[in-house]
Design a protein around this motif. Structure first.
Motif, PDB file in Angstrom:
ATOM      1  N   ARG A  88       0.839  -1.199   0.000  1.00  0.00           N
ATOM      2  CA  ARG A  88       0.000   0.000   0.000  1.00  0.00           C
ATOM      3  C   ARG A  88       0.870   1.244   0.000  1.00  0.00           C
ATOM      4  N   ASP A  89       0.370   2.324  -0.606  1.00  0.00           N
ATOM      5  CA  ASP A  89       1.131   3.568  -0.553  1.00  0.00           C
ATOM      6  C   ASP A  89       1.052   4.134   0.857  1.00  0.00           C
ATOM      7  N   SER A  90       2.060   4.889   1.240  1.00  0.00           N
ATOM      8  CA  SER A  90       2.198   5.339   2.625  1.00  0.00           C
ATOM      9  C   SER A  90       1.051   6.240   3.064  1.00  0.00           C
ATOM     10  N   ALA A  91       0.545   7.083   2.161  1.00  0.00           N
ATOM     11  CA  ALA A  91      -0.537   8.002   2.532  1.00  0.00           C
ATOM     12  C   ALA A  91      -1.802   7.231   2.891  1.00  0.00           C
ATOM     13  N   THR A  92      -2.129   6.226   2.084  1.00  0.00           N
ATOM     14  CA  THR A  92      -3.320   5.425   2.357  1.00  0.00           C
ATOM     15  C   THR A  92      -3.147   4.614   3.629  1.00  0.00           C
ATOM     16  N   LEU A 103      -9.038  -2.427   0.825  1.00  0.00           N
ATOM     17  CA  LEU A 103     -10.407  -2.674   0.381  1.00  0.00           C
ATOM     18  C   LEU A 103     -11.279  -1.420   0.398  1.00  0.00           C
ATOM     19  N   ALA A 104     -10.951  -0.469   1.261  1.00  0.00           N
ATOM     20  CA  ALA A 104     -11.837   0.675   1.499  1.00  0.00           C
ATOM     21  C   ALA A 104     -11.962   1.560   0.262  1.00  0.00           C
ATOM     22  N   PRO A 105     -13.174   1.994  -0.054  1.00  0.00           N
ATOM     23  CA  PRO A 105     -13.352   2.906  -1.192  1.00  0.00           C
ATOM     24  C   PRO A 105     -12.752   4.270  -0.879  1.00  0.00           C
ATOM     25  N   ALA A 106     -12.090   4.861  -1.860  1.00  0.00           N
ATOM     26  CA  ALA A 106     -11.487   6.176  -1.660  1.00  0.00           C
ATOM     27  C   ALA A 106     -12.540   7.267  -1.574  1.00  0.00           C
ATOM     28  N   SER A 107     -13.672   7.045  -2.194  1.00  0.00           N
ATOM     29  CA  SER A 107     -14.775   8.000  -2.122  1.00  0.00           C
ATOM     30  C   SER A 107     -16.071   7.243  -2.356  1.00  0.00           C
ATOM     31  N   SER A 108     -17.184   7.912  -2.116  1.00  0.00           N
ATOM     32  CA  SER A 108     -18.470   7.250  -2.323  1.00  0.00           C
ATOM     33  C   SER A 108     -18.756   7.025  -3.804  1.00  0.00           C
ATOM     34  N   VAL A 221      -8.576  30.725   5.163  1.00  0.00           N
ATOM     35  CA  VAL A 221      -8.673  29.375   5.709  1.00  0.00           C
ATOM     36  C   VAL A 221      -8.139  28.358   4.705  1.00  0.00           C
ATOM     37  N   VAL A 222      -7.233  27.519   5.174  1.00  0.00           N
ATOM     38  CA  VAL A 222      -6.763  26.378   4.389  1.00  0.00           C
ATOM     39  C   VAL A 222      -7.119  25.120   5.173  1.00  0.00           C
ATOM     40  N   ALA A 223      -7.925  24.267   4.573  1.00  0.00           N
ATOM     41  CA  ALA A 223      -8.339  23.022   5.220  1.00  0.00           C
ATOM     42  C   ALA A 223      -7.605  21.856   4.575  1.00  0.00           C
ATOM     43  N   PHE A 224      -7.273  20.855   5.384  1.00  0.00           N
ATOM     44  CA  PHE A 224      -6.581  19.683   4.839  1.00  0.00           C
ATOM     45  C   PHE A 224      -7.117  18.427   5.510  1.00  0.00           C
ATOM     46  N   GLY A 225      -7.107  17.334   4.751  1.00  0.00           N
ATOM     47  CA  GLY A 225      -7.631  16.088   5.289  1.00  0.00           C
ATOM     48  C   GLY A 225      -7.221  14.904   4.446  1.00  0.00           C
ATOM     49  N   PRO A 226      -7.648  13.706   4.830  1.00  0.00           N
ATOM     50  CA  PRO A 226      -7.264  12.495   4.103  1.00  0.00           C
ATOM     51  C   PRO A 226      -7.759  12.524   2.663  1.00  0.00           C
ATOM     52  N   HIS A 227      -6.928  12.105   1.735  1.00  0.00           N
ATOM     53  CA  HIS A 227      -7.358  12.091   0.338  1.00  0.00           C
ATOM     54  C   HIS A 227      -8.450  11.064   0.102  1.00  0.00           C
ATOM     55  N   VAL A 228      -8.620  10.125   1.037  1.00  0.00           N
ATOM     56  CA  VAL A 228      -9.656   9.105   0.875  1.00  0.00           C
ATOM     57  C   VAL A 228     -11.038   9.624   1.253  1.00  0.00           C
ATOM     58  N   ASP A 229     -11.110  10.820   1.823  1.00  0.00           N
ATOM     59  CA  ASP A 229     -12.414  11.381   2.199  1.00  0.00           C
ATOM     60  C   ASP A 229     -12.666  12.630   1.368  1.00  0.00           C
ATOM     61  N   ASP A 230     -12.887  12.418   0.068  1.00  0.00           N
ATOM     62  CA  ASP A 230     -13.051  13.562  -0.818  1.00  0.00           C
ATOM     63  C   ASP A 230     -14.293  14.370  -0.496  1.00  0.00           C
ATOM     64  N   PHE A 231     -15.274  13.737   0.160  1.00  0.00           N
ATOM     65  CA  PHE A 231     -16.483  14.485   0.471  1.00  0.00           C
ATOM     66  C   PHE A 231     -16.235  15.497   1.582  1.00  0.00           C
ATOM     67  N   ALA A 232     -15.398  15.150   2.560  1.00  0.00           N
ATOM     68  CA  ALA A 232     -15.052  16.112   3.607  1.00  0.00           C
ATOM     69  C   ALA A 232     -14.342  17.310   2.992  1.00  0.00           C
ATOM     70  N   SER A 248      -1.323  14.996   2.097  1.00  0.00           N
ATOM     71  CA  SER A 248       0.018  14.899   1.515  1.00  0.00           C
ATOM     72  C   SER A 248       0.349  16.127   0.677  1.00  0.00           C
ATOM     73  N   VAL A 249      -0.635  16.635  -0.057  1.00  0.00           N
ATOM     74  CA  VAL A 249      -0.427  17.831  -0.879  1.00  0.00           C
ATOM     75  C   VAL A 249      -0.234  19.050   0.014  1.00  0.00           C
ATOM     76  N   PHE A 250      -0.999  19.105   1.097  1.00  0.00           N
ATOM     77  CA  PHE A 250      -0.902  20.232   2.027  1.00  0.00           C
ATOM     78  C   PHE A 250       0.525  20.391   2.547  1.00  0.00           C
ATOM     79  N   PHE A 251       1.131  19.302   2.992  1.00  0.00           N
ATOM     80  CA  PHE A 251       2.469  19.422   3.565  1.00  0.00           C
ATOM     81  C   PHE A 251       3.527  19.720   2.500  1.00  0.00           C
ATOM     82  N   LYS A 252       3.293  19.287   1.273  1.00  0.00           N
ATOM     83  CA  LYS A 252       4.218  19.642   0.194  1.00  0.00           C
ATOM     84  C   LYS A 252       4.128  21.129  -0.134  1.00  0.00           C
ATOM     85  N   ARG A 253       2.913  21.667  -0.064  1.00  0.00           N
ATOM     86  CA  ARG A 253       2.697  23.070  -0.423  1.00  0.00           C
ATOM     87  C   ARG A 253       2.857  24.023   0.748  1.00  0.00           C
ATOM     88  N   LEU A 254       3.054  23.496   1.936  1.00  0.00           N
ATOM     89  CA  LEU A 254       3.078  24.332   3.135  1.00  0.00           C
ATOM     90  C   LEU A 254       4.035  25.520   3.038  1.00  0.00           C
TER      91      LEU A 254
END
Length: 262
Positions: A88-92, A103-108, A221-232, A248-254
């Motif tokens: 698995r990739d480290s972010a997931t 197994l978990a869906p990345a989004s609905s 405001v800059v919000a950041f969260g898991p890429h697997v919860d695209d709805f959030a 992961s993108v947030f910390f690269k762009r910080l």
């Protein structure tokens, strides 16, 4: 009592559980018994019922997170069979450490158009509820307290709503050399409007209220969260966040979010 959108979403998620599990397990070239799927389905139904019957402001997980967690029964079954988990990739792996077999869906969206549309409708209702509560004041609720300016501090400040110590350390390591002081807010009652930038961890229970209040106060405001919860992430945009980024993108762009002060 269930709202109509909550009732539809719950029914959709429960209905797709077994077909989704069958496809996900089949893609691994494996099989699980019917009892495992039934246990996961029953757990999912019960947990969604407990979650969605609550007022929006008291819901501390998203329905997608509950669906993702319900796959623990399948993961345990596969592990018990001695099946080697895929790489698995480290972010997931950080976002879903218990999902050994990915197994978990990345989004609905991965659950089909019907679930995606029901999820969108539920999310829109939740955002509308947050906006309505802010407009009515909801003075009886401690959560509706206004954002207050902080006490005077000559140095520019950046605010962080979050409890992850590693996140705080990473952000401070970038903020301090750039000339900023980091103010850490553990809950929405600590919010301050006189920061030059507010960073909101969408895993925090008060994230929605924080995004809404700070945006209304004119704070960037800059919000950041898991890429697997695209709805959030989408919900944060609807509540007024200026930027919404996967973790992961947030910390690269910080560094680019904090130009050096001269």
């Amino acid at each position: 009592m269930f709202s109509e959108t909550a009732s539809v979403l719950r029914a959709c998620l429960v209905a797709v559980y077994r077909p989704y599990v069958a496809r996900a397990v089949g893609a691994l070239g494996a099989e699980i018994d019917v009892e495992t799927m039934q246990r996961g389905e029953r757990w999912l139904d019960a947990e969604l019922t407990s979650l969605l019957v609550l007022p929006f402001a008291e819901q501390r997980r998203s329905p997608l997170e509950v669906f993702q967690e319900s796959l623990k029964f399948v993961n345990d079954d596969l592990a018990g069979q001695g099946i080697a988990p895929p790489k698995r990739d480290s972010a997931t792996a950080r976002a879903l450490p218990g999902d050994l077999y990915d197994l978990a869906p990345a989004s609905s969206q991965a659950l089909g158009g019907g679930v995606w549309e029901a999820h969108l409708a539920w999310g829109a209702a939740k955002a509308a509820d947050a906006i309505a509560r802010s407009q009515t004041g909801d003075a009886s609720s401690a959560d509706s307290a206004a954002v207050e300016p902080a006490t005077a501090d000559p140095r520019p400040r950046i605010g962080l709503l979050g409890t992850d110590l590693m996140d705080r350390t990473k952000i401070e390591s970038v903020a301090a050399p750039a000339g900023y002081v980091l103010a850490v807010w553990r809950n929405v009652h600590d919010l301050e409007s006189d920061v030059v930038l507010a960073l909101i961890d969408l895993n925090h229970a008060g994230a929605d209220d924080a995004v809404r209040r700070l945006s209304q106060a004119g704070t960037r405001v800059v919000a950041f969260g898991p890429h697997v919860d695209d709805f959030a992430l989408a919900r944060a945009r609807s509540l007024g966040a200026d930027d919404v980024l996967a973790r992961s993108v947030f910390f690269k762009r910080l560094p680019s979010l904090m130009p050096l002060i001269t």
